[in-house]
Design an enzyme around this catalytic site. Structure first.
Site, PDB file in Angstrom:
ATOM      1  N   GLU A 278      20.237   7.841  -0.606  1.00  0.00           N
ATOM      2  CA  GLU A 278      20.082   8.397   0.765  1.00  0.00           C
ATOM      3  C   GLU A 278      19.934   7.204   1.933  1.00  0.00           C
ATOM      4  O   GLU A 278      19.147   6.852   2.432  1.00  0.00           O
ATOM      5  CB  GLU A 278      18.398   8.772   0.792  1.00  0.00           C
TER       6      GLU A 278
HETATM    7  O1  G3I Z   1      13.571  24.229   9.445  1.00  0.00           O
HETATM    8  C1  G3I Z   1      12.488  24.195  10.071  1.00  0.00           C
HETATM    9  C2  G3I Z   1      12.631  24.793  11.229  1.00  0.00           C
HETATM   10  O2  G3I Z   1      12.555  26.285  11.113  1.00  0.00           O
HETATM   11  C3  G3I Z   1      11.140  24.586  12.006  1.00  0.00           C
HETATM   12  O3  G3I Z   1      11.061  25.042  13.376  1.00  0.00           O
HETATM   13  C4  G3I Z   1      10.800  23.168  12.396  1.00  0.00           C
HETATM   14  C5  G3I Z   1       9.696  22.734  12.967  1.00  0.00           C
HETATM   15  O4  G3I Z   1       9.004  21.521  12.725  1.00  0.00           O
HETATM   16  O5  G3I Z   1      11.120  22.625  10.786  1.00  0.00           O
HETATM   17  C6  G3I Z   1      12.156  22.488  10.230  1.00  0.00           C
HETATM   18  O6  G3I Z   1      11.921  22.196   9.119  1.00  0.00           O
HETATM   19  C7  G3I Z   1      12.091  20.784   9.109  1.00  0.00           C
HETATM   20  C8  G3I Z   1      13.356  20.517   8.184  1.00  0.00           C
HETATM   21  O7  G3I Z   1      13.243  18.763   8.068  1.00  0.00           O
HETATM   22  C9  G3I Z   1      14.705  20.735   8.553  1.00  0.00           C
HETATM   23  O8  G3I Z   1      15.149  20.161   9.744  1.00  0.00           O
HETATM   24  C10 G3I Z   1      10.781  20.330   8.617  1.00  0.00           C
HETATM   25  O9  G3I Z   1       9.986  20.433   9.480  1.00  0.00           O
HETATM   26  C11 G3I Z   1      10.712  18.618   8.393  1.00  0.00           C
HETATM   27  O10 G3I Z   1       9.873  17.991   7.800  1.00  0.00           O
HETATM   28  C12 G3I Z   1      12.022  18.423   7.502  1.00  0.00           C
HETATM   29  O11 G3I Z   1      12.312  16.961   7.282  1.00  0.00           O
HETATM   30  C13 G3I Z   1      12.774  16.558   6.026  1.00  0.00           C
HETATM   31  C14 G3I Z   1      12.252  15.661   5.379  1.00  0.00           C
HETATM   32  O12 G3I Z   1      12.639  15.243   4.154  1.00  0.00           O
HETATM   33  C15 G3I Z   1      10.872  16.522   4.848  1.00  0.00           C
HETATM   34  O13 G3I Z   1      10.027  15.322   4.069  1.00  0.00           O
HETATM   35  C16 G3I Z   1      14.071  15.726   6.557  1.00  0.00           C
HETATM   36  O14 G3I Z   1      15.155  16.578   7.226  1.00  0.00           O
HETATM   37  C17 G3I Z   1      14.731  15.094   5.561  1.00  0.00           C
HETATM   38  O15 G3I Z   1      15.677  14.303   5.911  1.00  0.00           O
HETATM   39  C18 G3I Z   1      13.732  14.459   4.618  1.00  0.00           C
HETATM   40  O16 G3I Z   1      14.506  13.856   3.345  1.00  0.00           O
HETATM   41  C19 G3I Z   1      13.669  12.983   2.763  1.00  0.00           C
HETATM   42  C20 G3I Z   1      14.230  13.342   1.253  1.00  0.00           C
HETATM   43  O17 G3I Z   1      14.031  14.832   0.792  1.00  0.00           O
HETATM   44  C21 G3I Z   1      13.327  12.400   0.152  1.00  0.00           C
HETATM   45  N1  G3I Z   1      13.450  11.129   0.568  1.00  0.00           N
HETATM   46  C22 G3I Z   1      12.945  10.666   1.855  1.00  0.00           C
HETATM   47  C23 G3I Z   1      13.906  11.564   2.890  1.00  0.00           C
HETATM   48  C24 G3I Z   1      13.526  11.263   4.309  1.00  0.00           C
HETATM   49  O18 G3I Z   1      12.081  11.638   4.654  1.00  0.00           O
END
Ligand code: G3I
EC number: 3.2.1.8
Length: 395
Positions: A278
């Site tokens: 990542e």
């Molecule tokens: O899709 C929903 C959307 O419908 C909604 O309106 C919006 C409101 O907040 O949320 C959207 O979902 C978000 C999702 O990303 C897609 O964009 C989540 O809130 C948000 O929490 C989520 O974050 C992701 C995160 O993991 C969650 O823990 C990040 O995109 C993603 O890059 C991140 O990836 C992680 C790896 O899986 C594990 N290692 C760490 C890395 C970075 O945190």
């Protein structure tokens, strides 16, 4: 310059025998100097995946817009540049397995189809993770029931993608920073055995898939020792672990190059492959570095914590490019130990680091800018690779 190779010369066979070694050298030198300068173009690499083709997979995490192909501009860059893909979110339990008795494979099936059509290595992220966890896990009180549901979760996913997903993050982020086990719902309900069981269950269903333990801050010495202890324990039970995923959410000045190299070496001593799973490099101030700083709303929208809203200054762009170059230098040096290097997102505008650890910042952690144009960091990596290959052939 005169092209000696094209000149006609009349000589007797005996003179030719005498002159042959000299002529041979002259012809070689002449051919070199007469070659069409455009021919060098064919030696130049056209993409990241071509550059590192013989070294390791070059991957990227895909967001929903790329997977459902609504963002065709991004998709085209992905196809041109990368030969491995990971789903940034849509294979996490909350999305793919929202209810105990029902799966939501729609996006994940699109994701793997994209990988198959484009002959890419497909990485599954992730089977067991305490975060973005489907709510039904929390609803199960009984430990045996929880264990059985967890087994089914793993086995159902491994079966659905059997022979399609090439490698899995079987367990994600199970460690604390001091190397002890995170007190996750899995540890609480199943004890430390959940780790080996997760690997066992996955390999029972898809023995050919490569199975990884994946975590962040894997260069931190205490956490590193914890990961090594954990993997050894699983291996001692005769259960296979194929790789360690070092996430690589790094900064301009940390971790040190020595820590990165040391970690790759120590992990590979376990007899496993190392993947950088990542990768992104934040250029913004880290609130945790500030003495006495608290992560609070106060930091949001502050100029101090979000200094590059109008663009990245050249000096920082170069710093980032050099940092990527130094890191890839280590990857190339240890390419025999590294299976894959995956960037956590395509363009800067798509990075999760614009929202973490402070919402609404403008970060520049990736190889492509907000218009998906390659940045200096992109060219620094490809340039490094060309130099590396030249050195290999001259040595
Ligand atoms: O899709 C929903 C959307 O419908 C909604 O309106 C919006 C409101 O907040 O949320 C959207 O979902 C978000 C999702 O990303 C897609 O964009 C989540 O809130 C948000 O929490 C989520 O974050 C992701 C995160 O993991 C969650 O823990 C990040 O995109 C993603 O890059 C991140 O990836 C992680 C790896 O899986 C594990 N290692 C760490 C890395 C970075 O945190």
């Amino acid at each position: 310059m005169t092209c000696i190779a094209n000149k006609k010369t009349i000589v007797t066979p005996s003179i030719l025998r005498l002159l042959f070694p000299i002529l041979f050298i002259i012809v070689l030198v002449s051919l070199e100097s007469c070659s069409n300068p455009n021919e060098h173009k064919s030696l130049e690499v056209e993409s990241l995946k071509d550059a590192f083709e013989k070294d390791f997979y070059i991957g990227v995490a895909l967001n929903g817009g790329i997977i459902d192909q609504s963002d065709s501009t991004s998709l085209n860059v992905v196809k041109k540049e990368f030969n491995s893909i990971t789903a940034e979110n849509i294979m996490k339990s909350a999305i793919i397995h929202p209810k105990l008795d029902s799966f939501n494979f729609e996006m994940a099936d699109k994701f793997v189809a994209l990988g198959k059509t484009n002959d890419m290595h497909i990485h599954g992220h992730t089977l067991i993770w305490h975060s973005q966890l489907s709510p039904w896990f929390q609803d199960i009180e009984d430990s045996l029931e929880f264990k059985s549901a967890t087994e089914n979760h793993i086995k159902d996913l491994a079966l659905h993608f059997k022979g399609i997903v090439n490698s899995w993050d079987v367990v994600n982020e199970a460690l604390n920073e001091d190397g002890t086990l995170r007190n996750s719902i899995f540890l609480k309900k199943m004890g430390a055995d959940y780790l080996s069981l997760a690997f066992k269950w996955t390999s029972e269903i898809d023995p050919d898939a490569k199975l990884y333990y994946n975590d962040y801050n894997m260069t931190n010495p205490e956490k590193r020792q914890g990961a090594i202890r954990m993997v050894k324990k699983i291996q001692e039970q005769g259960i296979k672990v194929d790789g360690i995923g070092m996430q690589g959410h790094w900064h301009l000045n940390s971790p040190s190059l020595e820590e990165i190299e040391q970690s790759i070496l120590e992990y590979s001593k376990l007899g496993v492959q190392v993947a950088i799973t990542e990768l992104d490099i934040s250029v913004l101030p880290n609130p945790w570095d500030l003495e006495g700083a608290e992560i609070s709303q106060n930091f949001e929208n502050s100029e101090k914590m979000n200094p590059y809203t109008k663009g990245l200054p050249d000096s920082v762009q170069i710093q980032l490019a050099n940092r990527y170059k130094d890191i890839f230098n280590i990857f190339l040096k240890h390419k025999d130990k590294i299976s894959r290097v995956t960037f956590w997102g395509l363009g800067d505008g798509q990075s999760w680091l614009n929202g973490f650890p402070i919402r609404g910042r403008t970060n520049y952690p990736l190889l492509f800018d907000r218009n998906l144009k390659p940045k200096a960091a992109y060219y620094s990596i490809i340039g490094l690779k060309e130099k590396f290959d030249q050195l290999q052939t001259t040595n």
